[in-house]
Design a protein around this motif. Structure first.
Motif, PDB file in Angstrom:
ATOM      1  N   UNK A  24       0.854  -1.189   0.000  1.00 43.36           N
ATOM      2  CA  UNK A  24       0.000   0.000   0.000  1.00 43.36           C
ATOM      3  C   UNK A  24       0.882   1.227   0.000  1.00 43.36           C
ATOM      4  N   UNK A  25       0.379   2.303  -0.602  1.00 42.45           N
ATOM      5  CA  UNK A  25       1.178   3.533  -0.549  1.00 42.45           C
ATOM      6  C   UNK A  25       1.274   4.023   0.889  1.00 42.45           C
ATOM      7  N   UNK A  26       2.358   4.689   1.249  1.00 48.43           N
ATOM      8  CA  UNK A  26       2.486   5.180   2.624  1.00 48.43           C
ATOM      9  C   UNK A  26       1.379   6.178   2.939  1.00 48.43           C
ATOM     10  N   UNK A  27       0.936   6.175   4.171  1.00 51.30           N
ATOM     11  CA  UNK A  27      -0.093   7.109   4.613  1.00 51.30           C
ATOM     12  C   UNK A  27       0.571   8.409   5.045  1.00 51.30           C
ATOM     13  N   UNK A  28       0.059   9.518   4.555  1.00 54.26           N
ATOM     14  CA  UNK A  28       0.610  10.825   4.900  1.00 54.26           C
ATOM     15  C   UNK A  28      -0.471  11.627   5.599  1.00 54.26           C
ATOM     16  N   UNK A  29      -0.059  12.429   6.555  1.00 58.38           N
ATOM     17  CA  UNK A  29      -1.054  13.274   7.205  1.00 58.38           C
ATOM     18  C   UNK A  29      -1.085  14.650   6.536  1.00 58.38           C
ATOM     19  N   UNK A  48       7.324  17.064  -7.034  1.00 55.67           N
ATOM     20  CA  UNK A  48       6.997  16.941  -5.610  1.00 55.67           C
ATOM     21  C   UNK A  48       5.713  17.661  -5.259  1.00 55.67           C
ATOM     22  N   UNK A  49       5.429  18.762  -5.934  1.00 54.63           N
ATOM     23  CA  UNK A  49       4.163  19.470  -5.710  1.00 54.63           C
ATOM     24  C   UNK A  49       3.002  18.542  -6.047  1.00 54.63           C
ATOM     25  N   UNK A  50       3.063  17.912  -7.218  1.00 55.02           N
ATOM     26  CA  UNK A  50       2.002  16.997  -7.638  1.00 55.02           C
ATOM     27  C   UNK A  50       1.903  15.796  -6.705  1.00 55.02           C
ATOM     28  N   UNK A  51       3.054  15.284  -6.272  1.00 58.08           N
ATOM     29  CA  UNK A  51       3.055  14.133  -5.373  1.00 58.08           C
ATOM     30  C   UNK A  51       2.384  14.487  -4.047  1.00 58.08           C
ATOM     31  N   UNK A  52       2.787  15.594  -3.444  1.00 56.30           N
ATOM     32  CA  UNK A  52       2.217  16.007  -2.156  1.00 56.30           C
ATOM     33  C   UNK A  52       0.733  16.320  -2.285  1.00 56.30           C
ATOM     34  N   UNK A  53       0.337  16.899  -3.399  1.00 57.00           N
ATOM     35  CA  UNK A  53      -1.070  17.228  -3.611  1.00 57.00           C
ATOM     36  C   UNK A  53      -1.936  15.974  -3.685  1.00 57.00           C
ATOM     37  N   UNK A  54      -1.344  14.851  -4.053  1.00 57.32           N
ATOM     38  CA  UNK A  54      -2.098  13.613  -4.139  1.00 57.32           C
ATOM     39  C   UNK A  54      -2.175  12.841  -2.829  1.00 57.32           C
ATOM     40  N   UNK A  55      -1.452  13.270  -1.814  1.00 57.78           N
ATOM     41  CA  UNK A  55      -1.428  12.548  -0.542  1.00 57.78           C
ATOM     42  C   UNK A  55      -2.707  12.692   0.256  1.00 57.78           C
ATOM     43  N   UNK A  56      -3.357  13.844   0.158  1.00 58.26           N
ATOM     44  CA  UNK A  56      -4.567  14.116   0.939  1.00 58.26           C
ATOM     45  C   UNK A  56      -5.596  14.798   0.047  1.00 58.26           C
ATOM     46  N   UNK A  57      -6.798  14.917   0.531  1.00 59.19           N
ATOM     47  CA  UNK A  57      -7.863  15.599  -0.211  1.00 59.19           C
ATOM     48  C   UNK A  57      -7.499  17.074  -0.375  1.00 59.19           C
ATOM     49  N   UNK A  58      -7.949  17.697  -1.469  1.00 58.34           N
ATOM     50  CA  UNK A  58      -7.607  19.108  -1.707  1.00 58.34           C
ATOM     51  C   UNK A  58      -7.989  20.042  -0.559  1.00 58.34           C
TER      52      UNK A  58
END
Length: 103
Positions: A24-29, A48-58
């Motif tokens: 599973x992908x790592x969980x990010x807060x 990295x901007x796109x990656x971080x933006x995909x970690x949580x809901x907008x």
């Protein structure tokens, strides 16, 4: 019928226990996403901007960025011994805050 189910279940090969998070992908807060997003924005790192933006809901990312901004302005104001509003306006290149007037 239950006997057939029991035999099928018992005959299945046991799967080894997987390490936590395996597959599973790592969980990010929210705050981790906001910190990475802001740092990547400063460095103009769109991957990295796109990656971080995909970690949580907008909306969660917006909340995290807002919280990061508030904490940063408060810390800078304390460091400079200046009012928070003056620091915030200064960071944005706006004219200084008007002195507060009694109501």
């Amino acid at each position: 019928m239950f006997d057939r189910f029991r035999k099928w279940f018992v005959a299945r090969p046991a799967r080894p226990a997987l390490p936590s998070g395996h597959g599973r992908p790592p969980q990010h807060n929210v705050f981790e996403a906001a910190a990475t997003y802001v740092a990547a924005s400063v460095e103009d790192d769109w991957d990295r901007i796109d990656e971080a933006a995909g970690w949580v809901a907008p909306d969660a990312l917006v909340f995290g960025i807002n919280e990061l901004a508030c904490r940063a302005v408060i810390a800078l104001a304390r460091e400079r011994d200046e009012p928070v509003e003056a620091v915030a306006r200064g960071l944005l290149g706006l004219p200084g805050a008007e002195p507060s007037r009694p109501i």
